[in-house]
Design an enzyme around this catalytic site. Structure first.
Site, PDB file in Angstrom:
ATOM      1  N   SER A 192       0.682  -1.023   0.035  1.00  0.00           N
ATOM      2  CA  SER A 192       0.186   0.220   0.130  1.00  0.00           C
ATOM      3  C   SER A 192       0.636   1.111   0.055  1.00  0.00           C
ATOM      4  O   SER A 192       0.077   2.204  -0.603  1.00  0.00           O
ATOM      5  CB  SER A 192      -0.919  -0.268   1.584  1.00  0.00           C
ATOM      6  OG  SER A 192       0.593  -0.205   2.813  1.00  0.00           O
TER       7      SER A 192
ATOM      8  N   HIS B  39      -2.367  -3.177  -6.625  1.00  0.00           N
ATOM      9  CA  HIS B  39      -2.688  -2.869  -5.364  1.00  0.00           C
ATOM     10  C   HIS B  39      -3.912  -3.155  -5.744  1.00  0.00           C
ATOM     11  O   HIS B  39      -4.974  -2.378  -6.268  1.00  0.00           O
ATOM     12  CB  HIS B  39      -2.492  -1.440  -5.074  1.00  0.00           C
ATOM     13  CG  HIS B  39      -2.765  -0.892  -3.746  1.00  0.00           C
ATOM     14  ND1 HIS B  39      -3.002   0.489  -3.199  1.00  0.00           N
ATOM     15  CD2 HIS B  39      -2.635  -1.625  -2.236  1.00  0.00           C
ATOM     16  CE1 HIS B  39      -3.349   0.489  -2.382  1.00  0.00           C
ATOM     17  NE2 HIS B  39      -2.712  -0.712  -1.358  1.00  0.00           N
TER      18      HIS B  39
ATOM     19  N   ASN C 146      -4.501   5.912  -1.196  1.00  0.00           N
ATOM     20  CA  ASN C 146      -3.557   6.352  -0.362  1.00  0.00           C
ATOM     21  C   ASN C 146      -3.238   7.474  -0.012  1.00  0.00           C
ATOM     22  O   ASN C 146      -3.497   8.097   1.115  1.00  0.00           O
ATOM     23  CB  ASN C 146      -2.959   5.491   0.845  1.00  0.00           C
ATOM     24  CG  ASN C 146      -3.368   3.669   0.557  1.00  0.00           C
ATOM     25  OD1 ASN C 146      -4.625   4.299   1.089  1.00  0.00           O
ATOM     26  ND2 ASN C 146      -3.063   2.929   0.909  1.00  0.00           N
TER      27      ASN C 146
ATOM     28  N   GLU D 208      -4.932  -0.366  -9.007  1.00  0.00           N
ATOM     29  CA  GLU D 208      -4.023   0.187  -8.326  1.00  0.00           C
ATOM     30  C   GLU D 208      -2.636  -0.633  -9.144  1.00  0.00           C
ATOM     31  O   GLU D 208      -2.111  -1.022  -9.260  1.00  0.00           O
ATOM     32  CB  GLU D 208      -3.599   1.544  -7.606  1.00  0.00           C
ATOM     33  CG  GLU D 208      -4.800   2.242  -7.605  1.00  0.00           C
ATOM     34  CD  GLU D 208      -4.038   2.941  -5.882  1.00  0.00           C
ATOM     35  OE1 GLU D 208      -3.691   4.948  -6.220  1.00  0.00           O
ATOM     36  OE2 GLU D 208      -3.333   2.843  -5.141  1.00  0.00           O
TER      37      GLU D 208
END
Ligand code: 3HC
Length: 291
Positions: free
Chosen positions: A117, A138, A188, A150
């Site tokens: 992450s 991801h 994130n 992702e």
């Protein structure tokens, strides 16, 4: 691409293995010991059973998916995989060591991907002799439900390999977004400061746990309020990501609020710990904590 190797059968690894097998790939999942492997494979089996019960999956398809899945504790068994998806603990040294071993075990064409992450993909790739065949993939929790993946390109990823991984993400039934190897990628980068700000709002007495959550749920149409989402993602996980992001960008918005640090120190890591911003003694009826 026919065979996928998944490293790690935790929450993310088992979800990733499930979507790969559902998409028609022969999928072998590797865990470090039989205990973890059984726990992960049981979780995966429960998820498939639930889908059958809900009429989303036929018993026939479930059996076919089961036939495409296998588990192992040996890295050797991943040797003929076309792609490796790593979802082990967020420990850079361990990831480097594992990829280093796989680099010797797997055929030269195998593409390596990490589900990290927030760690830097290029750093992991340098533990191998194939940084050009290395990318990030991801996924989001719960993997079978969340529609996004992702696809992360490092400065060394071969454009053709990257294109192959975008196509692979799409074949898994996900919407593949392209992101560069910048700490936290897209989601994130945006999500973590938002979650940390929700804790800061609580610390500063802007609103109660319930009111902060309801504000974003009902006012902005989010499926979960930020404090519920923190409990869902895990406070330890969020704390870890915030430290990596703060270390990279040195920006206040990525700094962990003192309450988050203290909750992690207390072991109140969220839903999985039975306690976070809510008390999950009755998982169906979480009760907001009083601090
Ligand atoms: N596995 C499979 N299916 C699941 C599931 C799981 N673990 N959890 C829920 N589902 C399914 C349910 O079966 C249900 O299916 P149905 O509509 O066909 O009946 C559907 O998802 C909705 O579930 P529920 O009705 O039980 O509950 P909700 O409507 O509240 O949805 C949720 C649950 C999908 C988790 C929703 O609340 C949500 O989207 N929350 C936000 C999750 C999120 O933001 N995830 C990203 C976290 S960040 C991350 O992962 C990145 C990392 O790097 C930190």
């Amino acid at each position: 691409m026919k065979k996928v190797g998944v490293l790690g059968c935790g929450l993310m690894g088992s979800g990733i293995a499930e979507v790969c097998a559902k998409a028609g790939y022969a999928t072998v999942v590797r865990e470090v010991d039989e205990g973890f492997l059984k726990k992960g494979m049981d979780r995966l089996a429960r998820s498939l059973s639930k889908a059958v019960e809900k009429g989303k999956l036929s018993a026939e398809d479930r059996a076919a998916i089961g036939g495409r899945l296998s588990g192992t504790t040996s890295l050797e068994e991943l040797k003929d995989c076309d792609v490796i998806l790593e979802a082990i603990v967020e420990n850079l040294d361990l990831k480097k060591e594992t990829f280093g071993t796989l680099d010797r075990v797997c055929k030269p064409e195998t593409i390596f991907c990490s589900n990290t992450s927030s760690l830097t993909i290029i750093e992991m790739s340098m533990a191998t002799k194939r940084p050009d065949r290395f990318a990030g993939l991801h996924f989001f929790n719960p993997v079978p439900v969340m529609r996004l993946v992702e696809v992360v390109k490092t400065i060394a990823t071969d454009p053709a390999v990257y294109q192959e991984m975008v196509a692979f993400g799409t074949k898994l039934g996900k919407i593949a977004v392209r992101a560069n190897d910048s700490t936290g990628f897209i989601v994130n980068r945006l999500l973590v400061p938002y979650l940390l700000d929700a804790i800061r709002a609580l610390e500063q007495g802007v609103g109660s746990i319930e009111d902060i959550d309801n504000s974003m749920k009902l006012g902005c149409g989010h499926p979960m309020g930020p404090l519920t989402l923190l409990d869902f993602v895990g406070l330890d996980t969020t704390y870890f990501i915030s430290q990596i992001m703060f270390d990279e960008f040195k920006e206040q918005r990525f700094a962990a609020p003192p309450l988050l640090k203290r909750m992690v120190l207390a072991g109140w890591n969220g839903r999985k710990a039975g306690r976070g911003f809510y008390d999950y003694s009755d998982p169906q009826k979480p009760v907001p904590q009083k601090f």
